[in-house]
Design an enzyme around this catalytic site. Structure first.
Site, PDB file in Angstrom:
ATOM      1  N   PHE A 127       1.005  -1.394  -0.271  1.00 11.52           N
ATOM      2  CA  PHE A 127      -0.671  -0.158   0.085  1.00 11.52           C
ATOM      3  C   PHE A 127       1.043   0.979   0.066  1.00 11.52           C
ATOM      4  O   PHE A 127       2.134   0.952   0.916  1.00 11.52           O
ATOM      5  CB  PHE A 127      -1.355  -0.105   1.313  1.00 11.52           C
ATOM      6  CG  PHE A 127      -2.126   0.836   1.256  1.00 11.52           C
ATOM      7  CD1 PHE A 127      -2.771   0.805  -0.371  1.00 11.52           C
ATOM      8  CD2 PHE A 127      -1.775   2.108   1.971  1.00 11.52           C
ATOM      9  CE1 PHE A 127      -3.918   1.982   0.428  1.00 11.52           C
ATOM     10  CE2 PHE A 127      -2.157   3.556   2.117  1.00 11.52           C
ATOM     11  CZ  PHE A 127      -4.136   3.407   1.307  1.00 11.52           C
ATOM     12  N   ASP A 196       2.662  -4.772   8.049  1.00 11.55           N
ATOM     13  CA  ASP A 196       1.425  -4.040   7.716  1.00 11.55           C
ATOM     14  C   ASP A 196       0.814  -5.535   7.851  1.00 11.55           C
ATOM     15  O   ASP A 196       0.730  -5.635   7.011  1.00 11.55           O
ATOM     16  CB  ASP A 196       1.628  -3.404   6.897  1.00 11.55           C
ATOM     17  CG  ASP A 196       0.382  -2.499   6.346  1.00 11.55           C
ATOM     18  OD1 ASP A 196      -0.544  -2.489   7.132  1.00 11.55           O
ATOM     19  OD2 ASP A 196       0.861  -1.143   6.595  1.00 11.55           O
ATOM     20  N   TYR A 221      -9.478   0.365  10.926  1.00  8.76           N
ATOM     21  CA  TYR A 221     -11.145   0.590  10.647  1.00  8.76           C
ATOM     22  C   TYR A 221     -11.699  -0.424   9.644  1.00  8.76           C
ATOM     23  O   TYR A 221     -13.290  -0.114   8.805  1.00  8.76           O
ATOM     24  CB  TYR A 221     -11.745   2.725  10.377  1.00  8.76           C
ATOM     25  CG  TYR A 221      -9.980   2.450   9.375  1.00  8.76           C
ATOM     26  CD1 TYR A 221     -10.148   2.135   7.967  1.00  8.76           C
ATOM     27  CD2 TYR A 221      -9.200   3.236   9.920  1.00  8.76           C
ATOM     28  CE1 TYR A 221      -9.022   2.829   7.162  1.00  8.76           C
ATOM     29  CE2 TYR A 221      -7.889   3.598   9.331  1.00  8.76           C
ATOM     30  CZ  TYR A 221      -7.866   3.257   8.256  1.00  8.76           C
ATOM     31  OH  TYR A 221      -6.336   3.783   7.346  1.00  8.76           O
ATOM     32  N   LYS A 222     -11.301  -0.955   9.550  1.00  6.21           N
ATOM     33  CA  LYS A 222     -10.926  -2.189   7.951  1.00  6.21           C
ATOM     34  C   LYS A 222     -12.286  -3.583   9.279  1.00  6.21           C
ATOM     35  O   LYS A 222     -13.181  -3.444   9.315  1.00  6.21           O
ATOM     36  CB  LYS A 222     -10.032  -2.999   8.191  1.00  6.21           C
ATOM     37  CG  LYS A 222      -9.436  -1.646   6.874  1.00  6.21           C
ATOM     38  CD  LYS A 222      -8.058  -2.456   6.638  1.00  6.21           C
ATOM     39  CE  LYS A 222      -7.706  -1.347   4.899  1.00  6.21           C
ATOM     40  NZ  LYS A 222      -8.191  -0.349   4.300  1.00  6.21           N
ATOM     41  N   ARG A 370     -12.642  -4.502  -6.344  1.00  2.80           N
ATOM     42  CA  ARG A 370     -12.276  -4.726  -5.416  1.00  2.80           C
ATOM     43  C   ARG A 370     -14.009  -5.642  -4.293  1.00  2.80           C
ATOM     44  O   ARG A 370     -14.722  -4.495  -4.091  1.00  2.80           O
ATOM     45  CB  ARG A 370     -11.278  -3.884  -4.725  1.00  2.80           C
ATOM     46  CG  ARG A 370     -10.664  -4.722  -3.264  1.00  2.80           C
ATOM     47  CD  ARG A 370      -9.659  -3.909  -3.097  1.00  2.80           C
ATOM     48  NE  ARG A 370     -10.162  -3.333  -1.952  1.00  2.80           N
ATOM     49  CZ  ARG A 370      -9.537  -2.755  -0.943  1.00  2.80           C
ATOM     50  NH1 ARG A 370      -7.972  -2.616  -0.950  1.00  2.80           N
ATOM     51  NH2 ARG A 370     -10.090  -0.980  -0.306  1.00  2.80           N
TER      52      ARG A 370
END
Lengths: 395, 395
Positions: A127, A196, A221-222, A370
């Site tokens: 990312f 990560d 937050y995922k 996605r």
């Protein structure tokens, strides 16, 4: 009724996590496959936050730093996240963004590795923010930045490597990387492994302690449903804590913060990863949201996640005309995270139409559709419906 | 009725800011003199946050990044804070803690100053975190850290100085430093002036643009009432933005963040000061809280602030037995922030008793009783009562 609809019903009927969905605000009939970008709202969070705002802030005011446990929230919430990522207590602290934690972790790792190692190795498929921050960490510590595909990391590490930063699951393709194997290879070369976990924590077992990871970061937050921009976390393995030397030694990480001394003296333990005053509202929303994990085994989550993505790919193969989409997510379970990513020539228009028809995924430019599968609230009927609507759009 | 009670009534009767108090949740009868640590809750914030949580997060979910304006919140809220600190639009961005922003500002300033300057000068009386972070910034940029009392900064800056970091108001004594004069002296030496506005923003005019300040940071949970640990802000003067080179170049500061390119390219303007995903809940509570500033002139705030601290010191002189407390806050208006700090031999016990009797100040170890005067909700009757109860306790 098609066979796949019947299969979805059967799978939902035996899903041991099915009832967890009731814990979330998902009343709009949408198929929400973007929980790997922003997790859904747990139903009980608004009431808790009303109390935090009206009573803890509004009535107790400054007293809440002690009386409402605000001051110790970063460590307390870290210890709630710890079991989800396979960490024992006292090694995870919550606060700041993922990017800021990548900076702490990487500079910290470089310092732990010692001066004779002059390279930082970073996941070439990372990312983006991790790469940008790694470049800054390299520049500020006088190291050279080297990139490698995660699968090539074992070959790329060597006596010059100080630390390797790798994403556990690729945010774009959903590929799951071999955390135990890569960690071992990095450490065999005398370097530190920094992971990560943004796209793996809460979706599959991570096993930070079991696999001897050195440092790790992740967002909340995922799959952890902590709310938009909820604070991230930093894991520093216990064996490194006494020598962990943060590049952001704010007053919250001081051994005696209220002495307000001129000289810095680092606190012990996970607290050393703190920086400034924690953002309490976001942090306590996260803490409350974590209640949905009570009694959930991450192994059950993983089993359902794989069943969901298997079933989605099966429905796509069955429904979508050959050649319209191509899965870029690995077929092999040991290489798959908790999402399905489909490349599609007209992906932007297709995703727009999917969203307008209540199938919420996201687009990764230029051509990736996605779909994130969050086992606590996505079911098999949702999954079949998403594939069916996709087929209608691209058919 | 004592003369001072009568005087308090008269002052409250002509206070043009008196009605602002009704905007805050202050129904417990306490005299809240700790708004310089945590500002009181504006009454309308709970309703706004209920909507943010239940509708923006709970119903719109991922769509809120666009549709609810989450993505642009850091710049939008920065522009709400800008007039309070005397900045034109496009120069203030909200996010991260004050400590993290001190790091961005100092490393950024050092880079703007150029390689031939090898010293960072820091306020010797600074709030500790600024000093700790300055030390880290110096270490990572290969500079030498030098400290000086703010009043001695003009004499201490020289051709080796890259940047000087100074607190506008001393957190402990309440001393207001000469921002225009120090800024001019620092710049005359060819260095950059970086100001910490934590204890001045929202209490007195700062005039960042008018005085040509280079960079500044501040918190939002004191006089700006943004809530516990609300995100801080970073000011980068427009003339420096194109060359501002952040040490924390997260994906939110990228010129095209959703292109997700491997190479970093900094955004223009204040956005360059962003790092990772912003903590939306804390940020939107702050945005809502800023409504209490609509229609308020910072000059009126300053006039009332000085009247309040003058009156408090007058009441203390009148009520408290000689020698029991000593003001460490300057008498001269041009040297006084918006607090009164009294040294007192048994300060810890005295503050504890004050709090139990509804006068909420705070202790700065070892011996300072600190009372913050927030002109939007503290009145003169409150002030008289605080001094009277203090006198009863120490008398």
């Amino acid at each position: 009724m098609s066979d796949l609809i019947a299969k979805a019903r059967a799978l939902d009927a035996t899903d041991e996590l099915a009832e967890r969905r009731e814990l979330f605000a998902l009343d709009d009939g949408a198929v929400y496959l973007d929980g790997n970008s922003l997790g859904a709202l747990p139903r009980h969070v608004p009431e808790r936050m009303a109390d935090v705002i009206a009573r803890e802030w509004g009535e107790l005011r400054i007293r809440s730093w002690d009386e409402s446990g605000w001051w110790t929230a970063p460590e307390r919430i870290g210890d709630r996240i710890a079991p989800i990522v396979g960490a024992g207590p006292g090694q995870v602290v919550v606060g700041d963004s993922t990017s800021v934690n990548v900076f702490k972790a990487l500079v910290g790792a470089v310092r732990l590795a010692g001066d004779d190692r002059d390279e930082i190795l970073v996941d070439a498929t990372t990312f983006p923010t991790d790469g940008y921050i790694a470049e800054s960490a390299a520049r500020l510590t006088g190291k050279r930045l080297v990139t490698a595909d995660p699968r090539d990391v074992p070959a790329a590490v060597g006596p010059r490597t100080a630390a390797a930063l790798v994403n556990h699951v690729d945010y774009r393709t959903g590929r799951l990387h071999d955390l135990p194997g890569i960690t071992a290879a990095v450490q065999q070369a005398g370097a530190l492994a920094v992971w990560d976990l943004c796209h793996s924590a809460g979706a599959l077992p991570v096993g930070l302690d079991a696999h001897g990871v050195d440092l790790a970061v992740g967002c909340t937050y995922k799959y952890l449903n902590g709310g938009p921009g909820a604070p991230a976390y930093l894991y520093v393995a216990r064996r490194h804590q006494a020598r962990f030397d943060s590049p952001l030694p704010g007053w919250n990480s001081h051994a005696d913060p209220f002495a307000m001394t001129t000289g810095y003296a680092a606190a012990d333990g996970a607290t050393r990863g703190r920086v400034g005053t924690p953002d309490i509202l976001s942090m306590l929303a996260l803490e409350s949201a974590l209640d949905v994990w009570d009694g959930v085994s991450i192994e059950a989550v993983r089993a359902k996640s794989l069943a969901l993505t298997d079933f989605f790919l099966e429905c796509v193969r069955e429904y979508v005309p050959e050649g319209r989409v191509t899965s870029v997510t690995p077929e092999a379970h040991e290489e798959r995270g908790s999402q399905a990513a489909l490349s599609c020539a007209d992906a932007p228009a297709v995703m727009k139409e999917l969203i307008s028809r209540g199938v919420i995924g996201d687009l990764r430019r230029p051509d990736v559709l996605r779909f994130g599968f969050t086992p606590l609230y996505v079911g098999f009927a949702d999954t079949e419906r998403a594939a069916r609507i996709l087929a209608e759009i691209v058919g």
